[in-house]
Motif scaffolding. Sequence first.
Motif, PDB file in Angstrom:
ATOM      1  N   MET A  91       0.837  -1.210   0.000  1.00  0.00           N
ATOM      2  CA  MET A  91       0.000   0.000   0.000  1.00  0.00           C
ATOM      3  C   MET A  91       0.866   1.252   0.000  1.00  0.00           C
ATOM      4  O   MET A  91       0.598   2.194  -0.727  1.00  0.00           O
ATOM      5  CB  MET A  91      -0.864  -0.016   1.270  1.00  0.00           C
ATOM      6  CG  MET A  91      -2.117   0.799   1.153  1.00  0.00           C
ATOM      7  SD  MET A  91      -3.246   0.040  -0.016  1.00  0.00           S
ATOM      8  CE  MET A  91      -3.799   1.438  -0.919  1.00  0.00           C
ATOM      9  N   ASN A  92       1.932   1.201   0.816  1.00  0.00           N
ATOM     10  CA  ASN A  92       2.808   2.375   0.921  1.00  0.00           C
ATOM     11  C   ASN A  92       3.283   2.810  -0.453  1.00  0.00           C
ATOM     12  O   ASN A  92       3.218   3.990  -0.792  1.00  0.00           O
ATOM     13  CB  ASN A  92       4.049   2.028   1.756  1.00  0.00           C
ATOM     14  CG  ASN A  92       3.687   1.773   3.196  1.00  0.00           C
ATOM     15  OD1 ASN A  92       2.513   1.829   3.542  1.00  0.00           O
ATOM     16  ND2 ASN A  92       4.678   1.483   4.010  1.00  0.00           N
ATOM     17  N   GLN A 133       7.053  -1.481   4.652  1.00  0.00           N
ATOM     18  CA  GLN A 133       5.977  -2.465   4.564  1.00  0.00           C
ATOM     19  C   GLN A 133       6.528  -3.872   4.426  1.00  0.00           C
ATOM     20  O   GLN A 133       6.004  -4.809   5.024  1.00  0.00           O
ATOM     21  CB  GLN A 133       5.068  -2.137   3.371  1.00  0.00           C
ATOM     22  CG  GLN A 133       3.861  -3.050   3.335  1.00  0.00           C
ATOM     23  CD  GLN A 133       2.849  -2.634   2.302  1.00  0.00           C
ATOM     24  OE1 GLN A 133       3.065  -1.713   1.540  1.00  0.00           O
ATOM     25  NE2 GLN A 133       1.729  -3.323   2.297  1.00  0.00           N
ATOM     26  N   THR A 137       2.698   0.254   7.841  1.00  0.00           N
ATOM     27  CA  THR A 137       1.916   0.150   6.622  1.00  0.00           C
ATOM     28  C   THR A 137       0.745   1.115   6.701  1.00  0.00           C
ATOM     29  O   THR A 137       0.079   1.196   7.738  1.00  0.00           O
ATOM     30  CB  THR A 137       1.363  -1.270   6.447  1.00  0.00           C
ATOM     31  OG1 THR A 137       2.398  -2.192   6.681  1.00  0.00           O
ATOM     32  CG2 THR A 137       0.786  -1.462   5.083  1.00  0.00           C
ATOM     33  N   ASN A 192      -2.763   1.660   6.236  1.00  0.00           N
ATOM     34  CA  ASN A 192      -3.847   0.695   6.100  1.00  0.00           C
ATOM     35  C   ASN A 192      -5.097   1.327   5.527  1.00  0.00           C
ATOM     36  O   ASN A 192      -5.645   2.265   6.086  1.00  0.00           O
ATOM     37  CB  ASN A 192      -4.169   0.083   7.470  1.00  0.00           C
ATOM     38  CG  ASN A 192      -3.536  -1.276   7.590  1.00  0.00           C
ATOM     39  OD1 ASN A 192      -3.457  -2.001   6.592  1.00  0.00           O
ATOM     40  ND2 ASN A 192      -3.070  -1.609   8.778  1.00  0.00           N
ATOM     41  N   ASP A 210      -8.772   0.034   3.792  1.00  0.00           N
ATOM     42  CA  ASP A 210      -9.556  -1.159   3.472  1.00  0.00           C
ATOM     43  C   ASP A 210      -9.890  -1.135   1.990  1.00  0.00           C
ATOM     44  O   ASP A 210     -10.648  -0.283   1.524  1.00  0.00           O
ATOM     45  CB  ASP A 210     -10.834  -1.180   4.317  1.00  0.00           C
ATOM     46  CG  ASP A 210     -11.609  -2.463   4.060  1.00  0.00           C
ATOM     47  OD1 ASP A 210     -11.041  -3.369   3.416  1.00  0.00           O
ATOM     48  OD2 ASP A 210     -12.768  -2.537   4.507  1.00  0.00           O
ATOM     49  N   THR A 211      -9.292  -2.052   1.259  1.00  0.00           N
ATOM     50  CA  THR A 211      -9.535  -2.068  -0.180  1.00  0.00           C
ATOM     51  C   THR A 211     -10.602  -3.087  -0.548  1.00  0.00           C
ATOM     52  O   THR A 211     -10.747  -3.437  -1.721  1.00  0.00           O
ATOM     53  CB  THR A 211      -8.249  -2.409  -0.943  1.00  0.00           C
ATOM     54  OG1 THR A 211      -7.764  -3.652  -0.442  1.00  0.00           O
ATOM     55  CG2 THR A 211      -7.205  -1.356  -0.778  1.00  0.00           C
ATOM     56  N   SER A 219      -4.008  -7.235  -2.364  1.00  0.00           N
ATOM     57  CA  SER A 219      -3.437  -7.987  -1.262  1.00  0.00           C
ATOM     58  C   SER A 219      -1.929  -7.945  -1.405  1.00  0.00           C
ATOM     59  O   SER A 219      -1.400  -7.971  -2.520  1.00  0.00           O
ATOM     60  CB  SER A 219      -3.919  -9.435  -1.274  1.00  0.00           C
ATOM     61  OG  SER A 219      -3.285 -10.121  -2.312  1.00  0.00           O
TER      62      SER A 219
END
Lengths: 469, 464
Positions: free
Chosen positions: B1-2, B44, B50, B52, B54-55, B60
């Motif tokens: 994500m980062n 990460q 990380t 965070n 919510d995707t 993933s």
Amino acid sequence: MVPLLLILIPVISGLLTFFLKNGNAAKNWALFASIATLVVGLYAVCPCCKLDFDAAWIPLLGTRFTLSMDGLSKILTLLTAISFPLVFVSTYNNEYKQSNAFYGLMLLSQAGLMGVFLASDLLLFYFFWELALIPVYFLCSIWGGEKRIAVTFKFFIYTFVGSLLMLVGILSLYFLTPDHSFALKSIYALKLSATQQNLTFWLFFIAFAIKMPIFPLHTWQPDAYEQSPTAVTMILSGVMVKMGIYAVIRWLIPVFPLATEKFGHLIILLSVIGMIYASLIAIKQDDVKRLIAYSSIAHIGLMCAALFSMKTIGWNGVMIQMFSHGINVIGLWIVADAIEQKLGTRKFSELGGLAQKAPTLAILLLVLAFANVALPLTNAFVGEFLMFNGLFQYNYWMAGAAGVSIILGAVYTLNMVQRIFYGNTVIATENAVDANKAVTFILTIIVIMVLGFGVYPQPLLDLTKQIHP
Amino acid sequence: MNAIILSALCGVVMMFSGILLPKSAIKNVAIAALLVLLVGNLLQFYGIFTINIDTKDLLSFDRTGLFFNTIIIVSTLVYFILSGSDIERVGTEVAEYFALIFFVLCGVTILTSFNGLLMFFLGIEIMSIPLYILTGSDKKNLKSNEASLKYFLMGSFSTGILLMGITLIYGATGSFGLQSTTIKSAVTGFSSAGILAPVGLVLLFISMCFKVSAAPFHFWAPDVYDGSPSVFTSFMATIVKAAGFFAFIKLFAAKSADFGPGPAWTLILFVIIVATLLIGNITAVFQQSVKRMLAYSSIAQAGFMLFALYSTNDFTKDGILLYTAAYSFATIGIFSILTKMEDFSLDGYNGLSKTQPVLAATNTVFFLSLSGIPLTAGFFAKYYMLASAIKSGGPISLVIIAVLFAAVSVYYYFKVIQAMYFKEGNAATNTTITPSFKLGLIILAAVIIILGVFPSALLGFYYF
């Protein structure tokens, strides 16, 4: 530790040579390093020191940096260790452009050769196999003769194709070992089925056959020998072709016994064809270098045939002959180089009567020529006798056909001696002088070895007994 | 994500830096931004911090993907350091080029973490669109314009095919998800779902073959690589291509335990691999321009990378990581030197060892690595690919074909080495070669050799 030194000294000194700006310093440094290696090599031959080395290398792949030394490795490392000082001294007066790079690459190729003869891990063996090739590619391409680029490239592509096929073979063996390892022990422990052996055998054998070279894969060799700078040719024919023979003994026959039995006859046939074919071509040559190149193919063919005859006595002969042929052929190249340097030509048709002007050189060459036709009391006799013995036990006809090449060998070798050294002097040899001190000195050493091991070969025979497993 | 968030932010920052900062500072800002990106990704990777969000399971993150991100970011860093000054020379809008590259990286990082076809599609598009612009960035050069247009048209076409494939799979399974059960039902349920799912998969496959320039979908590659400014060719041929492969493999190989490798599937791949190796290698032999030769060689290398699709075992993952690093480092190095050459033809390299010994020596290492000579990283890259194929029990004939083509590749790679070392000439560079550039090349060559002796040095990071 000793085997590691045999590799480390040339690698480190070779890399250092690149940084020496002065050409003469590089030359002396390389000579010094090669003598240091020779001292270690001689020490390794005596049976007192620890001759194994083992260290972790790439655990992920299951390969280890394992070196070990048995009698076979000793013979060949000794040959490698002796050859380089001989080459460096005998070509001491040759000047090379960028000589630091030249000597650096030479030492690196020595390291590769040592590694090939010492590695007890299949992947490590492959690494050194390639490491020995790359410096030679650059040596020949930069310092070679007129057609060097194309010729060396052919040589490189040939051997590289062989190596890659071998890599495929190595990988297929690797996945068959239960513990996924490249170690010699695990490979030897494999019990392969006949079908598994048949294909993989060829993947390995083609690589080795190109290196030796065996008919019909020999076409790179005469050109490469002719175009390379003589110092490199000496290494190529004296030591490097032994890689192929060594690899067959170490990695091919013990691993693929069934395939060896199945294809052995075919390979012996090819070798014998190669011997006669190369000898016939050698008779027709007008160039010293090409003649020695073809004569070398004939000798290697006999070694290969004796190997696949699978007789102990023949194998002992092969091991001795690897050493003897290495020394003798270097001697012949030294003479060829001395003639070319002095007289500017290598063609028989432009030479003659040199014995009147250069008597020492003539005597020394005559001994080497006798060794080349394996006359008794020369070192080559012992090896060839044993090899023929083995081949004879295997098949009369093959031995008989191979025997023809000995006669042909006498024809071209003595013809060479006669046309260069006897008869009347011609324009080129009119003002010739005897060989310089360095060449005479080295040739004398070689001749002493030729006669010494010819009269008393027992030390070498003892080494051939210490083969594990 | 980062990495996804940071790379998008860095892109925006770069755009503004074009207005706010002097031109000379932009390259350094880009390098600094890239370092931030690298640190963010490593945080990460090691699970320290990380961002965070919510995707809803659309993305993933696993170690492989994050590690691949790291390789990509490091490669880009090397690329900026070696070729940054060449990016500045392409045109006036320097900041834009850097911004676009960051947007490409954003697409790449999505491609390493997608968890469904939807995000996969987005990643491909985010990665591709900035590239169309970069290809045409040399605005006054007709060849560059042509390349850009060609790339855009062909690219959109393949995207169309991709979308069609996704639609069909969605129709068959009712989900964009990549969860194995869904795909499994798509495949095992051939009868119930009809022809939709398999056709969808083949369409996906074709469009990915296009993206990674596998034959017979490779026709765009030589023209585009040749036409675009060399410095961007380097980026496209390495980082973007590797990312495309990673996505390709993530999409197919990772799930192939479920839907393959069945006989039909293996046959398709076999044909494509052989065709790619054949066309790439044989055509490269006849090229006179080094740049064009490299374009074909990149097709040939794609053939090797496809081995990772062919076989799925523990070697595959290591292999693609190592291949990416080895291939990218070497090619970036080669292009950074190429960009500085006066003449891109083979003859233009004649005698480089005399005029620029450092460039010639490092270039040799890079080419040796591409040829897969032992003691260079390229050897282990190829080694892993061959090993994975042999381990999975694939036909040994394919492996033998591959190594024979590897020998062919030696032929054309060595032509450059021959030109540099064995031929007489006065190879000229179009700018002065700075000591820092030389130093960068030497370090890169050293890294390639170290990876060639100890591949664990790279994979060690991944495993430990």
